[in-house]
Design a protein around this motif. Sequence first.
Motif, short mmCIF file in Angstrom:
data_model
loop_
_atom_site.label_atom_id
_atom_site.label_comp_id
_atom_site.label_asym_id
_atom_site.label_seq_id
_atom_site.Cartn_x
_atom_site.Cartn_y
_atom_site.Cartn_z
N ALA A 162 1.04 -1.12 0.52
CA ALA A 162 0.24 -0.16 -0.10
C ALA A 162 0.89 1.12 0.44
O ALA A 162 1.80 1.43 0.93
CB ALA A 162 -1.23 -0.41 1.26
N THR A 163 0.70 2.02 -0.75
CA THR A 163 1.46 3.17 -1.27
C THR A 163 0.86 4.08 -0.97
O THR A 163 -0.68 4.26 -1.57
CB THR A 163 2.36 3.19 -2.37
N ARG A 206 -8.99 8.24 -2.10
CA ARG A 206 -7.99 9.78 -3.25
C ARG A 206 -6.75 10.01 -2.80
O ARG A 206 -6.55 10.14 -4.50
CB ARG A 206 -8.70 10.60 -2.51
N SER A 207 -5.73 8.85 -2.51
CA SER A 207 -4.36 9.30 -2.51
C SER A 207 -3.87 7.80 -2.46
O SER A 207 -2.59 8.06 -2.20
CB SER A 207 -4.29 10.26 -1.79
N THR A 208 -4.31 6.63 -2.00
CA THR A 208 -3.36 5.93 -2.12
C THR A 208 -3.45 4.61 -2.20
O THR A 208 -4.71 4.23 -4.03
CB THR A 208 -4.66 5.21 -0.57
N GLU A 241 -11.33 3.97 3.03
CA GLU A 241 -12.26 4.53 3.84
C GLU A 241 -11.01 4.22 5.36
O GLU A 241 -11.47 5.88 6.12
CB GLU A 241 -13.39 3.25 4.02
N LEU A 242 -9.87 3.29 5.21
CA LEU A 242 -8.95 3.93 6.90
C LEU A 242 -7.94 4.97 6.56
O LEU A 242 -7.84 6.00 7.01
CB LEU A 242 -8.40 2.73 6.60
N VAL A 243 -7.46 5.29 5.43
CA VAL A 243 -6.59 6.29 5.03
C VAL A 243 -7.72 7.28 5.17
O VAL A 243 -6.87 8.48 5.69
CB VAL A 243 -6.51 5.77 3.65
N ASP A 244 -8.88 7.15 4.73
CA ASP A 244 -9.16 9.13 4.44
C ASP A 244 -10.33 9.59 4.88
O ASP A 244 -11.34 10.59 5.29
CB ASP A 244 -11.09 8.60 2.94
#
Length: 163
Positions: free
Chosen positions: A9-10, A71-73, A101-104
Motif C-alpha cells: 500500500a503506497t 483519494r490518494s492511496t 475508508e481507513l486512510v481517508d
Amino acid sequence: MFQLTGALATSADGTVLAEDSPGVETEAAAAQTADVLAAVLRLADVTGRGTPRELVVRGGSGYLATYAAGRSTVLTLLAEDGVNLGRLHLEGRRCAARIGELVDGGTAAPPAPDPPPLSPTTAPTTAAVAAPGAVGATAAPASVPHRTHPPRTDGASAPTTHR
C-alpha cells in the motif's frame, strides 16, 4: 489456494504505507508505482477512457495488480501466474475500498467494488500525485433498471416455478 505472493500500500506520491512483499524492494516498487500511475492517468485522459481504477500487468512469472484505494492511496498485489484473476480482482477491489475508508477517514460502510472518484473541488492539481480513480468529476450513481411487468388481466395467478 489464493496464490497471492505480496501486497504493497503506497501513497500516490510513492511513499510506502504498508507492505508484505518478501523479496521485493518496496521503496523502489513504490516509486515506480507513482511513475506508472502518472503515465496511466495521462493515457486514460488522452484516450477518453475515464478515470482509471485499476491496472493489471501479466509478466512471465505472475501478475501485478494495482487498485485505487481512496483519494490518494494505491494497493498493489502480486500473485502467481496461475492465480484466478477474477478472484484476485474481487479481493483486490474489496481490500482497496476498505483501505481507502481507513486512510481517508471514512466510516466503516460495506466496501464498494470501485472507489468513487474525487469531486472536481478536491481533486489534486497534478497527475503525478493522484491515485487511479482519484481524478475527474464526480460520477453520477449508475441507475439500476427496474423491470416492471404488466398486471395480469386474465385472473390467473403468477407461476410459482421457473423452468
